[in-house]
Design a protein around this motif. Structure first.
Motif, mmCIF file in Angstrom:
data_model
loop_
_atom_site.group_PDB
_atom_site.id
_atom_site.type_symbol
_atom_site.label_atom_id
_atom_site.label_comp_id
_atom_site.label_asym_id
_atom_site.label_seq_id
_atom_site.Cartn_x
_atom_site.Cartn_y
_atom_site.Cartn_z
ATOM 1 N N MET A 1 0.879 -1.333 -0.046
ATOM 2 C CA MET A 1 0.040 0.094 -0.270
ATOM 3 C C MET A 1 0.889 1.328 -0.159
ATOM 4 S SD MET A 1 -2.747 1.299 2.867
ATOM 5 C CE MET A 1 -3.758 -0.044 2.409
ATOM 6 N N ASN A 2 0.481 2.099 -0.832
ATOM 7 C CA ASN A 2 1.229 3.449 -0.885
ATOM 8 C C ASN A 2 0.773 4.416 0.202
ATOM 9 O OD1 ASN A 2 2.450 5.772 -1.578
ATOM 10 N ND2 ASN A 2 1.761 5.907 -3.436
ATOM 11 N N PRO A 3 1.372 4.896 1.167
ATOM 12 C CA PRO A 3 1.076 5.761 2.368
ATOM 13 C C PRO A 3 0.406 6.834 1.594
ATOM 14 C CG PRO A 3 3.222 4.817 2.957
ATOM 15 C CD PRO A 3 2.960 4.370 1.460
ATOM 16 N N SER A 4 1.099 7.558 0.665
ATOM 17 C CA SER A 4 0.524 8.732 0.185
ATOM 18 C C SER A 4 -0.957 8.756 -0.413
ATOM 19 C CB SER A 4 1.359 9.455 -0.860
ATOM 20 O OG SER A 4 1.533 8.593 -1.959
ATOM 21 N N ALA A 5 -1.277 7.318 -0.691
ATOM 22 C CA ALA A 5 -2.709 7.238 -1.272
ATOM 23 C C ALA A 5 -3.730 7.152 -0.407
ATOM 24 C CB ALA A 5 -2.420 6.152 -2.188
ATOM 25 N N VAL A 6 -3.287 7.038 0.980
ATOM 26 C CA VAL A 6 -4.090 6.812 1.954
ATOM 27 C C VAL A 6 -4.945 7.967 2.481
ATOM 28 C CG1 VAL A 6 -4.639 5.708 4.391
ATOM 29 C CG2 VAL A 6 -2.847 4.602 2.928
ATOM 30 N N PRO A 7 -6.310 8.021 2.411
ATOM 31 C CA PRO A 7 -7.048 9.343 2.748
ATOM 32 C C PRO A 7 -7.225 9.398 4.459
ATOM 33 C CG PRO A 7 -8.409 7.617 2.457
ATOM 34 C CD PRO A 7 -7.105 7.077 1.807
ATOM 35 N N PRO A 8 -7.162 10.571 4.997
ATOM 36 C CA PRO A 8 -7.130 10.764 6.276
ATOM 37 C C PRO A 8 -8.367 10.144 6.876
ATOM 38 C CG PRO A 8 -6.499 12.760 5.216
ATOM 39 C CD PRO A 8 -6.965 11.809 4.123
ATOM 40 N N CYS A 9 -8.147 9.175 8.097
ATOM 41 C CA CYS A 9 -9.247 8.904 8.609
ATOM 42 C C CYS A 9 -9.119 8.883 10.246
ATOM 43 C CB CYS A 9 -9.466 7.326 8.164
ATOM 44 S SG CYS A 9 -10.936 6.428 8.912
ATOM 45 N N PRO A 10 -9.971 9.742 10.639
ATOM 46 C CA PRO A 10 -9.763 9.678 12.217
ATOM 47 C C PRO A 10 -9.845 8.474 12.979
ATOM 48 C CG PRO A 10 -11.068 11.503 11.667
ATOM 49 C CD PRO A 10 -10.738 10.626 10.454
ATOM 50 N N THR A 32 8.294 -2.730 21.523
ATOM 51 C CA THR A 32 7.019 -2.802 20.919
ATOM 52 C C THR A 32 7.758 -2.181 19.240
ATOM 53 O OG1 THR A 32 5.949 -2.026 22.624
ATOM 54 C CG2 THR A 32 5.084 -1.207 20.477
ATOM 55 N N SER A 33 7.275 -3.048 18.377
ATOM 56 C CA SER A 33 7.382 -2.769 16.802
ATOM 57 C C SER A 33 6.224 -2.194 16.457
ATOM 58 C CB SER A 33 7.956 -4.130 16.202
ATOM 59 O OG SER A 33 6.748 -4.924 16.158
ATOM 60 N N ILE A 34 6.785 -1.563 15.114
ATOM 61 C CA ILE A 34 5.508 -1.030 14.256
ATOM 62 C C ILE A 34 4.592 -1.993 13.846
ATOM 63 C CG2 ILE A 34 5.078 0.147 11.994
ATOM 64 C CD1 ILE A 34 7.554 2.039 12.427
ATOM 65 N N ARG A 35 5.008 -3.132 13.404
ATOM 66 C CA ARG A 35 4.406 -4.272 13.009
ATOM 67 C C ARG A 35 3.452 -4.790 13.949
ATOM 68 N NH1 ARG A 35 7.566 -8.961 9.787
ATOM 69 N NH2 ARG A 35 7.774 -7.295 8.469
ATOM 70 N N LEU A 36 3.992 -4.886 15.297
ATOM 71 C CA LEU A 36 3.111 -5.457 16.230
ATOM 72 C C LEU A 36 1.973 -4.485 16.715
ATOM 73 C CD1 LEU A 36 2.642 -7.054 18.686
ATOM 74 C CD2 LEU A 36 4.183 -5.494 20.234
ATOM 75 N N VAL A 37 2.029 -3.230 16.545
ATOM 76 C CA VAL A 37 1.178 -2.209 16.754
ATOM 77 C C VAL A 37 0.038 -2.135 15.559
ATOM 78 C CG1 VAL A 37 0.577 0.241 16.701
ATOM 79 C CG2 VAL A 37 2.490 -0.597 18.102
ATOM 80 N N ALA A 38 0.299 -2.441 14.368
ATOM 81 C CA ALA A 38 -0.200 -2.600 13.485
ATOM 82 C C ALA A 38 -1.379 -3.824 13.333
ATOM 83 C CB ALA A 38 0.320 -2.630 12.054
ATOM 84 N N SER A 39 -0.536 -4.829 13.850
ATOM 85 C CA SER A 39 -1.151 -6.177 13.940
ATOM 86 C C SER A 39 -2.433 -6.223 14.872
ATOM 87 C CB SER A 39 -0.301 -7.191 14.109
ATOM 88 O OG SER A 39 -0.927 -8.285 14.347
ATOM 89 N N MET A 40 -2.105 -5.371 16.142
ATOM 90 C CA MET A 40 -3.119 -5.400 17.262
ATOM 91 C C MET A 40 -4.141 -4.476 16.844
ATOM 92 S SD MET A 40 -2.745 -4.300 21.229
ATOM 93 C CE MET A 40 -1.968 -5.740 21.580
ATOM 94 N N GLY A 42 -5.209 -4.049 13.643
ATOM 95 C CA GLY A 42 -5.662 -4.646 12.562
ATOM 96 C C GLY A 42 -5.634 -3.738 11.171
ATOM 97 N N LYS A 43 -4.525 -3.086 11.250
ATOM 98 C CA LYS A 43 -4.118 -2.168 9.891
ATOM 99 C C LYS A 43 -2.980 -2.357 9.505
ATOM 100 C CE LYS A 43 -7.861 0.152 11.556
ATOM 101 N NZ LYS A 43 -9.049 0.498 10.652
ATOM 102 N N ASN A 44 -2.673 -1.912 8.200
ATOM 103 C CA ASN A 44 -1.468 -2.092 7.556
ATOM 104 C C ASN A 44 -0.241 -1.147 8.201
ATOM 105 O OD1 ASN A 44 0.517 -1.553 5.260
ATOM 106 N ND2 ASN A 44 -0.735 -2.815 4.303
ATOM 107 N N SER A 45 1.001 -1.779 8.239
ATOM 108 C CA SER A 45 1.962 -0.936 9.157
ATOM 109 C C SER A 45 2.375 0.129 8.325
ATOM 110 C CB SER A 45 3.203 -1.892 9.433
ATOM 111 O OG SER A 45 3.632 -2.340 8.035
ATOM 112 N N SER A 46 2.072 0.449 6.955
ATOM 113 C CA SER A 46 2.475 1.600 6.441
ATOM 114 C C SER A 46 1.738 2.886 6.859
ATOM 115 C CB SER A 46 2.213 1.552 4.821
ATOM 116 O OG SER A 46 0.865 1.209 4.616
ATOM 117 N N LEU A 47 0.551 2.573 7.357
ATOM 118 C CA LEU A 47 -0.461 3.719 7.904
ATOM 119 C C LEU A 47 0.533 4.362 9.080
ATOM 120 C CD1 LEU A 47 -3.841 2.017 7.904
ATOM 121 C CD2 LEU A 47 -3.140 3.831 6.517
#
Length: 223
Positions: A1-10, A32-40, A42-47
């Motif tokens: 996923m391209n982070p620049s293409a992700v629309p803002p979402c509160p 704590t890793s970025i991957r761990l946070v993203a996994s918890m 339920g989001k893509n780590s690029s976010l």
């Protein structure tokens, strides 16, 4: 996923912050890793890079998130304390005792809000705050200083009103002692009862504030 293409979402941003809070509180910053946070979350780590520019930025925003959360909780209490401070100023106490009592009461209520057992953020927030108080990370030192500064400024003013002869170093020593006493009584009531068996763990904050005011005021006047 391209982070620049992700629309803002509160909602996505808040989900990442809440997941990061849980991870940092449970595992600590280094584990704590970025991957761990993203996994918890339920989001893509690029976010995380998109919203926070990386792990350091994420950690900093977690603290901003907590500060905003507790500021919202204590807003009404600050208004109440302002009214009480106005009442205290009418008691004719020119030596600073009334101002000291108001300050201690406000500090105790602030601590009570941060460690409110009904708050869903209490457990992870408490762990993270206590960890930072023991060893502040550079990412959030300025945020912690900014949060503490009004309390430190008011404590110094109270102490100087009572003891104008104190040196700056003495004022800071007594200020640290005063705040340490408030924190200790407010946060460690249960453990106190293990050693001090007659201690009252349910002592009302106003009563605690009055006793701490007496202790501090008379100690300063006799020093």
């Amino acid at each position: 996923m391209n982070p620049s293409a992700v629309p803002p979402c509160p909602d996505t941003r808040d989900a990442l912050l809440e997941a990061a809070l849980a991870c940092f509180a449970k595992y600590g910053y280094d584990a704590t890793s970025i991957r761990l946070v993203a996994s918890m979350a339920g989001k893509n780590s690029s976010l995380i890079s998109y919203y926070f520019k990386g792990k350091e930025g994420l950690y900093r925003e977690v603290f901003r998130y907590l500060l905003a959360h507790f500021a919202a909780k204590t807003g009404e209490r600050d208004a109440l304390e302002a009214d009480r401070a106005s009442d205290d100023s009418k008691d004719g106490d020119g030596d600073g005792r009334a101002r000291l009592r108001t300050h201690i009461r406000r500090l105790l209520r602030e601590l009570d809000a941060h460690f409110d057992t009904s708050d869903p953020l209490r457990v992870p927030a408490s762990r993270l705050w206590l960890s930072e108080l023991q060893s502040p990370r550079h990412e959030v030192k300025d945020l912690l200083q900014a949060r503490m500064e009004p309390f430190v400024r008011e404590a110094r003013a109270c102490l100087r009103a009572i003891r104008p002869d104190l040196s700056p170093a003495e004022v800071d020593f007594w200020g640290i002692t005063l705040h340490g006493s408030c924190i200790h009584h407010a946060l460690m009531s249960e453990i106190h009862c293990l050693a001090w068996t007659a201690a009252d763990p349910s002592l009302a904050l106003d009563a605690m504030a009055e006793r701490l005011t007496d202790f501090t005021y008379h100690g300063l006047r006799q020093h």
